[in-house]
Design an enzyme around this catalytic site. Structure first.
Site, PDB file in Angstrom:
ATOM      1  N   GLY A 122       0.840  -1.209   0.000  1.00 51.85           N
ATOM      2  CA  GLY A 122       0.000   0.000   0.000  1.00 51.85           C
ATOM      3  C   GLY A 122       0.863   1.242   0.000  1.00 51.85           C
ATOM      4  O   GLY A 122       0.518   2.250   0.612  1.00 51.85           O
ATOM      5  N   ALA A 123       1.990   1.167  -0.710  1.00 50.35           N
ATOM      6  CA  ALA A 123       3.007   2.215  -0.613  1.00 50.35           C
ATOM      7  C   ALA A 123       2.579   3.524  -1.250  1.00 50.35           C
ATOM      8  O   ALA A 123       3.194   4.562  -1.000  1.00 50.35           O
ATOM      9  CB  ALA A 123       4.304   1.719  -1.251  1.00 50.35           C
ATOM     10  N   THR A 124       1.535   3.496  -2.056  1.00 52.38           N
ATOM     11  CA  THR A 124       1.082   4.755  -2.667  1.00 52.38           C
ATOM     12  C   THR A 124      -0.203   5.263  -2.009  1.00 52.38           C
ATOM     13  O   THR A 124      -0.786   6.235  -2.455  1.00 52.38           O
ATOM     14  CB  THR A 124       0.819   4.569  -4.171  1.00 52.38           C
ATOM     15  N   GLY A 125      -0.625   4.588  -0.967  1.00 54.68           N
ATOM     16  CA  GLY A 125      -1.911   4.921  -0.342  1.00 54.68           C
ATOM     17  C   GLY A 125      -1.820   6.102   0.611  1.00 54.68           C
ATOM     18  O   GLY A 125      -0.745   6.649   0.886  1.00 54.68           O
ATOM     19  N   ASP A 126      -2.985   6.428   1.122  1.00 54.10           N
ATOM     20  CA  ASP A 126      -3.125   7.611   1.953  1.00 54.10           C
ATOM     21  C   ASP A 126      -2.385   7.478   3.289  1.00 54.10           C
ATOM     22  O   ASP A 126      -1.718   8.404   3.744  1.00 54.10           O
ATOM     23  CB  ASP A 126      -4.612   7.832   2.218  1.00 54.10           C
TER      24      ASP A 126
ATOM     25  N   ARG B  40       0.427  -1.146  -6.856  1.00 54.49           N
ATOM     26  CA  ARG B  40       0.184  -1.521  -8.247  1.00 54.49           C
ATOM     27  C   ARG B  40       0.824  -0.570  -9.238  1.00 54.49           C
ATOM     28  O   ARG B  40       1.217  -0.971 -10.325  1.00 54.49           O
ATOM     29  CB  ARG B  40      -1.322  -1.611  -8.505  1.00 54.49           C
TER      30      ARG B  40
ATOM     31  N   LYS C 142      -6.593  -1.529  12.173  1.00 51.37           N
ATOM     32  CA  LYS C 142      -8.025  -1.812  12.235  1.00 51.37           C
ATOM     33  C   LYS C 142      -8.655  -1.485  10.886  1.00 51.37           C
ATOM     34  O   LYS C 142      -8.088  -0.654  10.155  1.00 51.37           O
ATOM     35  CB  LYS C 142      -8.663  -0.981  13.339  1.00 51.37           C
TER      36      LYS C 142
ATOM     37  N   ASP D  76      -3.127   0.198  17.287  1.00 46.53           N
ATOM     38  CA  ASP D  76      -4.204   1.097  17.678  1.00 46.53           C
ATOM     39  C   ASP D  76      -3.499   2.411  17.978  1.00 46.53           C
ATOM     40  O   ASP D  76      -2.879   2.566  19.028  1.00 46.53           O
ATOM     41  CB  ASP D  76      -4.935   0.571  18.919  1.00 46.53           C
ATOM     42  N   HIS D  77      -3.581   3.332  17.041  1.00 50.36           N
ATOM     43  CA  HIS D  77      -2.673   4.488  17.168  1.00 50.36           C
ATOM     44  C   HIS D  77      -2.980   5.340  18.389  1.00 50.36           C
ATOM     45  O   HIS D  77      -2.158   6.135  18.809  1.00 50.36           O
ATOM     46  CB  HIS D  77      -2.644   5.324  15.883  1.00 50.36           C
TER      47      HIS D  77
ATOM     48  N   GLU E 239     -14.880  14.398  17.072  1.00 47.54           N
ATOM     49  CA  GLU E 239     -14.290  14.974  15.865  1.00 47.54           C
ATOM     50  C   GLU E 239     -15.212  16.059  15.340  1.00 47.54           C
ATOM     51  O   GLU E 239     -16.421  16.016  15.568  1.00 47.54           O
ATOM     52  CB  GLU E 239     -14.146  13.894  14.791  1.00 47.54           C
TER      53      GLU E 239
ATOM     54  N   HIS F 158     -10.306   2.222  19.964  1.00 44.71           N
ATOM     55  CA  HIS F 158      -9.685   3.346  20.672  1.00 44.71           C
ATOM     56  C   HIS F 158     -10.313   3.608  22.048  1.00 44.71           C
ATOM     57  O   HIS F 158      -9.623   3.757  23.045  1.00 44.71           O
ATOM     58  CB  HIS F 158      -9.791   4.626  19.837  1.00 44.71           C
TER      59      HIS F 158
END
Lengths: 533, 533
Positions: free
Chosen positions: A33-37, A67, A183, A212-213, A251, A275
């Site tokens: 997932g190296a190009t992901g968000d 990809r 998660k 779990d950040h 949030e 969390h």
């Protein structure tokens, strides 16, 4: 004002396998997932900061997999751009850019295609051989959870999880593999178990690092210290002195680009199952025998075991589910959840949950833990408020029970700090008792949760990661609530965007004679801040 | 930062006879020693401030008595000058000066001459008649203590303490007389008893108001509130949680113009027997049945009864006496005590006392109370530091017992505030625990102790005055120490002006494994303040 009174007396956590200033061991960081968000927003900045702080060893490489048809160079440029966009403060001085970027390599592969994995495997082995990196493989799956199991299978099939049995010179060279995942870990207990069984065919439990950040946040980690390094708090940390505990994680944003995922998950699965329950565990756990990872996790699991499970017919008494409607925030109209792009127009997904929990053990008997979390709320804040018992009525300064209770507040974000509200005499000849607040506020910038957690995983310290039985028991608690939501056994309460959620949630603590305390951010924003007496 | 989080929730001390905003009853304030230092520095400013705040009634007059041949007008001018010199901030806006000064009258009389008293008596009665003031007489003896008994006798002989038995319209008109005196109340138990017997021939115990101006200080009065209005502190206020209590009352001045008195008294009689022991009592007393004056005093007396009396041979183990030598303060040389004007060149009077007390009751068993007070010390400060127990060794964050204890500090003067030192995690990936301080600091100007105490005495509230048995028991504790000083059974330790006293005093807490904590003023002055973590 905050100061350290007696100078730089420092006490290191020598008794625990904490990582401290230690440099990470030599390893290859294999990122799907190296190009992901997530990679762009969090992981590259965290890795670069670790690099800048010299926490990464000389023999280290990052292998990005996705990809898109990048080459090493174009991948490096992508990393540079991600840093510029999301973490400009992490940028190193000129020369150092290159040294970091040269550690990055790329392999174009589709994680859903088994035929793409041999190329990954050969590049891994090539990098290890060329750079003299021991067989230390940290796999990070920054991708959709449906892919966790298939990718694990392919890692095995391609031989990447085979550590070999070549003799090693010393223990630091002993091969290892670890898997980091994010998660959601399933969407209920059954699906979580299925996922876990699939992962366990390839990785041992001790090799799986479930991030779990929230557990990487400074003030969440500080809960341990507050409780176990302070004679002021340790003796009063129980139902005899504590009346209630309130945990808010609110949030202001809506669902944004996560709508597709969120509309299927909802606040209960997205926030409470992980969390919020983690914060409950940190606050409520018994002192572990040692501050070592399994001893701590054992105590956290005991909290979950003591959580009073809600029977089907009890859910509506203790849980509120809400969904935001249109409203006004920062002076601008914002739209209803159901009108957000990617959300079903008739969606009954909750964007808000409030709940009252009880922990049935000797320490916490009778103490309600109130939770609330949601999107499009009045303030962005994560804060825990411990309310101590009222002083006896009629006694002393409390003839009509009007004396305010003591509060301890742990501010997790955005502000990081601790406040204590006590009662003091108002100066002057007037005999008036007023609540006053004593603050300790973090003044330095704390590292991002990911920076800390990546370093921990590199070191193999799983203290602030979630063990399987925590996941399992959290689902066991959440499932009956989720079922009640699905079956519409409790109403979906609408609330206006920019508020503190449905009125019925505001009333939740009132049943026991309590109230939601204003958060420390609120006192400023809502004009509740008064001049110091 | 300090703020009141939830707004102006106020709790008045309704259950106690506190004076609050109430205006004083109509009365005549009869001041002996009207031209003296105490009157000019403290009493006139206090009366004027009460006047400005409308705490004095319309029917109020001040009758000043002294030997100097003033008239009413010249006396009024003296008051005005005293205010200008010592309390310019108390000055009223133009017109109000006159209204206040017109309440002041003067009678020239020598307190040692019985023949001067009939004139005083007739002026008192004339003022009462002219101004319609009921027989409410507050006698303030701001004069040498040798004169207390003779003046009381003459008040009686002149008929001034005879309240008559005329019927009154209502309770507020019921006649009363009160006597306010200042320390020293004797110079040992025997002389105090003789003095008290003399006063008691004229005034009942409930009519005698013995001022200890430390009891008028905001933060000393706040001790009650801290202890009894906070669920955080009440349960841990005992030997199971508190390791030691340290009380410092240090001055930077030398003996100045008080040398003649001070050289006979010394620090033990001047400070310990009264102010310092009062602070011990406020910190240590059991919760009274009610916050009413006699209930509180009963509890304070119980502390004195539980004080472990030092046997003759024990004094040297627990008490340090010191006398300052020359030294340097504020960059200037200051001279030795024995060279001060008015001090005997061979004087062995102590200008410094440190002591270790034990309170032998269930609450305080084994907890040392360390006291120190002196002149020409490094800092001017009155501060109480409560040290909580160390966390268990070897446990958690304390593998080598290096974890710092929690501290609660009550700053009485010059700063007024409360600080709590707790342990928290140092932000960053480093696993380091450091002490951090949470502060609450009074932001508004507190009234002078005398303002509060005069108003209390006008109202007849003796809560913050010293009862006879407190005086008596304090002498009972102090006498063996004073005897040991007189007999030179412990050395007179010299210390350099501008220091924290003799080295042996610094070592006093070390015997139990403790240390004197730096005071909150020290952290700034001595560069111990560190950046917040």
């Amino acid at each position: 004002m905050t100061d350290v009174r007696t100078g730089p007396i420092q006490s290191t956590f020598n008794s625990t396998p904490q990582t401290g200033m230690q440099q990470a061991p030599e390893h290859l960081f294999i990122l799907f997932g190296a190009t992901g968000d997530l990679a762009r927003r969090k992981l590259y900045p965290a890795l670069l900061r670790l690099w800048n702080e010299k926490r990464l060893p000389n023999k280290f490489a990052l292998l990005g997999i996705a990809r898109r048809p990048y080459h090493h160079d174009s991948f490096r440029e992508q990393i540079r751009q991600a840093i510029e966009e999301f973490a400009p403060s992490a940028m190193p001085v000129a020369g150092d850019w290159q040294a970091f970027l040269e550690r990055a390599y790329y392999c174009s592969a589709d994680a859903t295609k088994p035929e793409d994995f041999p190329a990954v495997a050969s590049l891994v082995k090539k990098l290890e051989a060329e750079q003299g990196i021991p067989t230390h493989r940290l796999f990070y799956l920054a991708m959709a959870p449906e892919l966790f199991a298939p990718v694990a299978d392919q890692l095995q099939a391609s031989g990447l999880t085979d550590l070999g049995d070549a003799p090693v010179e010393n223990d630091r060279q002993a091969p290892w593999k670890r898997l980091i995942i994010e998660k959601p870990f399933g969407r209920d207990r059954t699906s979580a178990e299925i996922l876990n069984q699939a992962l366990r065919r390839v990785f041992a439990e001790t090799e799986i690092f479930r991030i779990d950040h929230y557990l990487g946040k400074e003030m969440v980690q500080n809960i341990e210290v507050l409780r176990f390094a302070n004679a002021l708090f340790e003796p009063i940390w129980n139902h005899r002195n504590i009346a209630s505990v309130q945990i808010t994680s609110s949030e202001t944003v809506g669902v944004e680009e996560r709508a597709a995922y969120y509309d299927k998950a909802g606040a209960l699965r997205d926030m409470v199952q992980n969390h919020v329950l983690q914060m409950v565990m940190m606050m409520a756990m018994e002192p572990p025998s040692r501050l070592k990872v399994e001893a701590i996790r054992d105590e956290k699991v005991k909290v979950l075991r003591s959580l009073r499970t809600l029977k089907e017919e009890e859910v509506y008494q203790h849980v509120v589910r809400g969904q935001y409607r249109g409203g006004s925030m920062w002076g601008q109209a914002v739209q209803s959840y159901r009108k957000e792009p990617g959300v079903q127009p008739q969606s009954s997904t909750e964007t808000f949950v409030a709940a009252r929990l009880f922990i049935d053990n000797f320490r916490w008997t009778g103490v309600p833990f109130y939770l609330r979390t949601g999107k499009r709320m009045a303030t962005k804040a994560t804060e825990i408020v411990v309310q101590f018992h009222n002083m006896p009525n009629h006694l002393y300064f409390n003839p009509e029970g009007q004396l305010q209770p003591n509060l301890l507040s742990i501010q997790v974000s955005p502000k990081e700090g601790i406040s204590i509200r006590i009662n003091a005499k108002q100066p002057g000849t007037d005999a008036v008792v007023v609540p006053v607040v004593m603050d300790f506020c973090q003044q330095t910038e704390s590292p991002e949760a990911y920076e800390r957690l990546l370093l921990d995983a590199m070191h193999g310290d799983a203290t602030f990661f979630t063990r399987w039985d925590e996941v399992q028991l959290a689902w066991k608690f959440v499932d009956p609530i989720a079922d009640a939501f699905t079956d519409h056994r409790l109403p979906l309460e609408p609330y206006a965007a920019g508020t503190w959620g449905p009125a019925v949630a505001t009333q939740l603590p009132v049943a026991e004679g309590y109230q939601w305390w204003p958060l420390s951010t609120q006192t400023h924003e809502e004009g509740l801040l008064h001049e110091p007496i």
